[in-house]
Enzyme design. Structure first.
Site, PDB file in Angstrom:
ATOM      1  N   GLU A 161       4.093   1.603  -0.765  1.00  0.00           N
ATOM      2  CA  GLU A 161       4.822   2.107  -2.021  1.00  0.00           C
ATOM      3  C   GLU A 161       3.834   2.356  -3.236  1.00  0.00           C
ATOM      4  OE1 GLU A 161       7.809   2.892  -1.687  1.00  0.00           O
ATOM      5  OE2 GLU A 161       8.697   1.866  -0.374  1.00  0.00           O
ATOM      6  N   GLN A 188       0.699   2.649  20.817  1.00  0.00           N
ATOM      7  CA  GLN A 188       1.036   3.409  19.626  1.00  0.00           C
ATOM      8  C   GLN A 188      -0.167   4.326  19.228  1.00  0.00           C
ATOM      9  OE1 GLN A 188      -0.044   0.185  20.009  1.00  0.00           O
ATOM     10  NE2 GLN A 188      -1.455  -0.441  18.284  1.00  0.00           N
ATOM     11  N   THR A 189      -0.052   5.583  18.787  1.00  0.00           N
ATOM     12  CA  THR A 189      -0.823   6.606  18.595  1.00  0.00           C
ATOM     13  C   THR A 189      -1.606   6.699  17.190  1.00  0.00           C
ATOM     14  OG1 THR A 189       0.415   8.464  18.205  1.00  0.00           O
ATOM     15  CG2 THR A 189       0.477   7.821  20.595  1.00  0.00           C
ATOM     16  N   TYR A 214       0.976  -1.099  -0.038  1.00  0.00           N
ATOM     17  CA  TYR A 214      -0.103   0.024  -0.111  1.00  0.00           C
ATOM     18  C   TYR A 214       0.928   1.209  -0.090  1.00  0.00           C
ATOM     19  CZ  TYR A 214      -3.777   3.109   1.676  1.00  0.00           C
ATOM     20  OH  TYR A 214      -4.679   4.038   1.486  1.00  0.00           O
ATOM     21  N   ARG A 263     -10.095  -2.296  10.616  1.00  0.00           N
ATOM     22  CA  ARG A 263      -9.537  -1.290  11.367  1.00  0.00           C
ATOM     23  C   ARG A 263      -9.890  -1.216  12.658  1.00  0.00           C
ATOM     24  NH1 ARG A 263      -8.949   2.878   6.202  1.00  0.00           N
ATOM     25  NH2 ARG A 263     -11.240   1.984   5.459  1.00  0.00           N
ATOM     26  N   ASN A 299      -5.861   8.893   9.426  1.00  0.00           N
ATOM     27  CA  ASN A 299      -7.095   7.925   9.870  1.00  0.00           C
ATOM     28  C   ASN A 299      -8.630   8.741   9.737  1.00  0.00           C
ATOM     29  OD1 ASN A 299      -4.313   6.989  11.207  1.00  0.00           O
ATOM     30  ND2 ASN A 299      -5.743   5.387  11.333  1.00  0.00           N
ATOM     31  N   PHE A 303     -13.493  -2.176  17.124  1.00  0.00           N
ATOM     32  CA  PHE A 303     -13.740  -1.888  18.692  1.00  0.00           C
ATOM     33  C   PHE A 303     -15.156  -1.539  18.615  1.00  0.00           C
ATOM     34  CE2 PHE A 303      -9.452   0.208  19.441  1.00  0.00           C
ATOM     35  CZ  PHE A 303      -8.756  -1.003  19.442  1.00  0.00           C
ATOM     36  N   GLY A 338      -0.885  -1.168  23.069  1.00  0.00           N
ATOM     37  CA  GLY A 338      -1.758  -0.272  22.968  1.00  0.00           C
ATOM     38  C   GLY A 338      -1.126   1.280  22.807  1.00  0.00           C
TER      39      GLY A 338
HETATM   40  N1  UDP Z   1      -5.668  -1.851  16.163  1.00  0.00           N
HETATM   41  C1  UDP Z   1      -5.700  -2.401  17.401  1.00  0.00           C
HETATM   42  N2  UDP Z   1      -6.834  -3.354  17.389  1.00  0.00           N
HETATM   43  C2  UDP Z   1      -7.778  -3.619  16.279  1.00  0.00           C
HETATM   44  C3  UDP Z   1      -7.281  -3.057  15.176  1.00  0.00           C
HETATM   45  C4  UDP Z   1      -6.533  -2.157  14.786  1.00  0.00           C
HETATM   46  O1  UDP Z   1      -5.268  -2.352  18.302  1.00  0.00           O
HETATM   47  O2  UDP Z   1      -8.624  -4.572  16.402  1.00  0.00           O
HETATM   48  C5  UDP Z   1      -4.418  -0.932  15.943  1.00  0.00           C
HETATM   49  C6  UDP Z   1      -3.633  -1.162  14.951  1.00  0.00           C
HETATM   50  O3  UDP Z   1      -2.484  -2.112  15.269  1.00  0.00           O
HETATM   51  C7  UDP Z   1      -2.895   0.221  14.787  1.00  0.00           C
HETATM   52  C8  UDP Z   1      -4.051   1.160  15.182  1.00  0.00           C
HETATM   53  O4  UDP Z   1      -5.080   0.420  15.942  1.00  0.00           O
HETATM   54  O5  UDP Z   1      -1.904   0.342  15.711  1.00  0.00           O
HETATM   55  C9  UDP Z   1      -4.824   1.611  14.091  1.00  0.00           C
HETATM   56  O6  UDP Z   1      -5.019   0.674  12.884  1.00  0.00           O
HETATM   57  P1  UDP Z   1      -5.999   0.764  11.578  1.00  0.00           P
HETATM   58  O7  UDP Z   1      -6.042  -0.740  11.100  1.00  0.00           O
HETATM   59  O8  UDP Z   1      -7.311   1.155  11.986  1.00  0.00           O
HETATM   60  O9  UDP Z   1      -5.424   1.775  10.628  1.00  0.00           O
HETATM   61  P2  UDP Z   1      -3.654   2.151  10.472  1.00  0.00           P
HETATM   62  O10 UDP Z   1      -3.622   3.500  11.272  1.00  0.00           O
HETATM   63  O11 UDP Z   1      -2.757   1.081  11.194  1.00  0.00           O
HETATM   64  O12 UDP Z   1      -3.525   2.011   9.103  1.00  0.00           O
END
Ligand code: UDP
Length: 323
Positions: free
Chosen positions: A150, A212-213, A148, A189, A177, A194, A210
């Site tokens: 690249e 990561q932001t 995606y 996603r 996002n 969630f 969790g």
């Molecule tokens: N994520 C999560 N649980 C899920 C789905 C995603 O913790 O059931 C995390 C994922 O690892 C990432 C963030 O939520 O760190 C956003 O993920 P998403 O797939 O929405 O999009 P991204 O921003 O990674 O393209």
């Protein structure tokens, strides 16, 4: 009433369908092209029969033909969730490369403006935070997300080449996002996962610890920014997103609270190359477009919740209503 005609590739997808609505509401004629690989007819079924709307089921990686004039092409066709582009790696590379080539060729032939849907993924796992458009990114080309990242980086390069070599009037939006009604329940996603888990009182799957932001933008804000970018004279990429950043853990807790769910949290493995931080620097959007997001996360979740409730009720007869 404007009589301008716009083509939205990927117009049956989540963002593409909201764009189709916005352009129709503003008096444009809208042609949607989609091969329905990840897009869905449900997203545009309310538009069938509406004056000025047509749907073309077609794969944009093949030669595309549209009769009559076109004023703008919004190139949004692509699998766009990590889950989808891992499922369709080759289609993702093809639509970003061959599909962008075909869409640019059509723009050149028609003398139409061309707007590319690019992404915050061009910044990869960023070493600069927040991310300004001047940052060149930190992408693993051979990693699982590389298909995606690249493809979109190539699409940006090709767009600039058509601008410089053929004088095509181009725009590039880097989308961060985004969430809202019409996201597929199963697109993998964070928000759909969630929401569905919370509404079913199942545990919310937080990947990694969790920490990561991400920064989440409501779809109505996003499409307004894209509309304004198309009207502007700006050729260089512009970030459009909501700069309110939070950890995924915090995001999961917010969804639990908003849905009134009894769910707990469970941790799952962090997918490889998952960016550790992400926040758009929107100084350029503010300055050039006078745009900034208006919808807070709390408001956006309120607006999105009924959609997920209805979709789940349709798909899941065992749904236990959350409060
Ligand atoms: N994520 C999560 N649980 C899920 C789905 C995603 O913790 O059931 C995390 C994922 O690892 C990432 C963030 O939520 O760190 C956003 O993920 P998403 O797939 O929405 O999009 P991204 O921003 O990674 O393209």
């Amino acid at each position: 009433m404007s009589s301008q005609r716009v083509l939205v590739t990927g117009g049956a997808g989540f963002i593409g369908s909201h764009l189709a609505d916005l352009f129709l509401d503003r008096g444009y004629e809208v042609l949607v092209m989609d091969n329905l690989l990840t897009g869905r007819l449900e997203n545009i079924e309310h538009l069938f029969g509406r004056e000025g709307f047509t749907f073309h089921k077609q794969d944009v990686t093949n030669h595309i033909h549209i009769s009559g004039p076109l004023d703008a092409i919004l190139h949004f066709a692509s699998p766009a969730s990590p889950y989808d582009y891992l499922e369709y790696p080759i289609q993702t590379l093809k639509v970003g490369s061959l599909g962008t080539h075909k869409a640019l060729g059509l723009a050149k032939e028609k003398g139409a403006k061309f707007l590319l849907a690019s992404t915050s993924e061009v910044y990869g796992d960023p070493l600069v935070h927040p991310q300004p458009e001047s940052y060149w990114g930190n992408v693993n080309p051979i990693g699982v997300r590389g298909v995606y990242d690249e493809a979109k980086r190539f699409a940006e390069a090709l767009t600039m080449a058509y601008h410089r070599s053929h004088g095509v009037c181009t725009r590039i939006v880097r989308i961060f996002n985004t969430y809202g009604p019409r996201m597929r329940l199963d697109d993998g996603r964070a928000l759909p996962n969630f929401m569905c888990q919370a509404l079913r009182n199942d545990p919310l799957t937080v990947f990694g610890d969790g920490s990561q932001t991400r920064s989440f933008c409501y779809v109505a804000d996003l499409v307004e920014g894209i509309f304004q970018l198309l009207q502007s004279e700006e050729v260089s990429p512009v970030n459009i997103g909501n700069p309110t950043e939070m950890s995924i853990l915090e995001f999961a807790r917010t969804v639990i609270e908003k849905t009134g769910s009894q769910s707990e949290l469970v941790h799952r493995d962090l997918p490889s190359d998952d960016p550790k931080v992400r926040q758009p620097d929107i100084a350029r959007a503010r300055e050039i477009l006078g745009w900034e997001p208006k919808v807070s996360l709390a408001e956006g979740l309120e607006l999105t919740l009924p959609y997920f409730r209805d979709e789940l009720a349709r798909h899941d007869s065992d749904l236990s209503p959350a409060r």
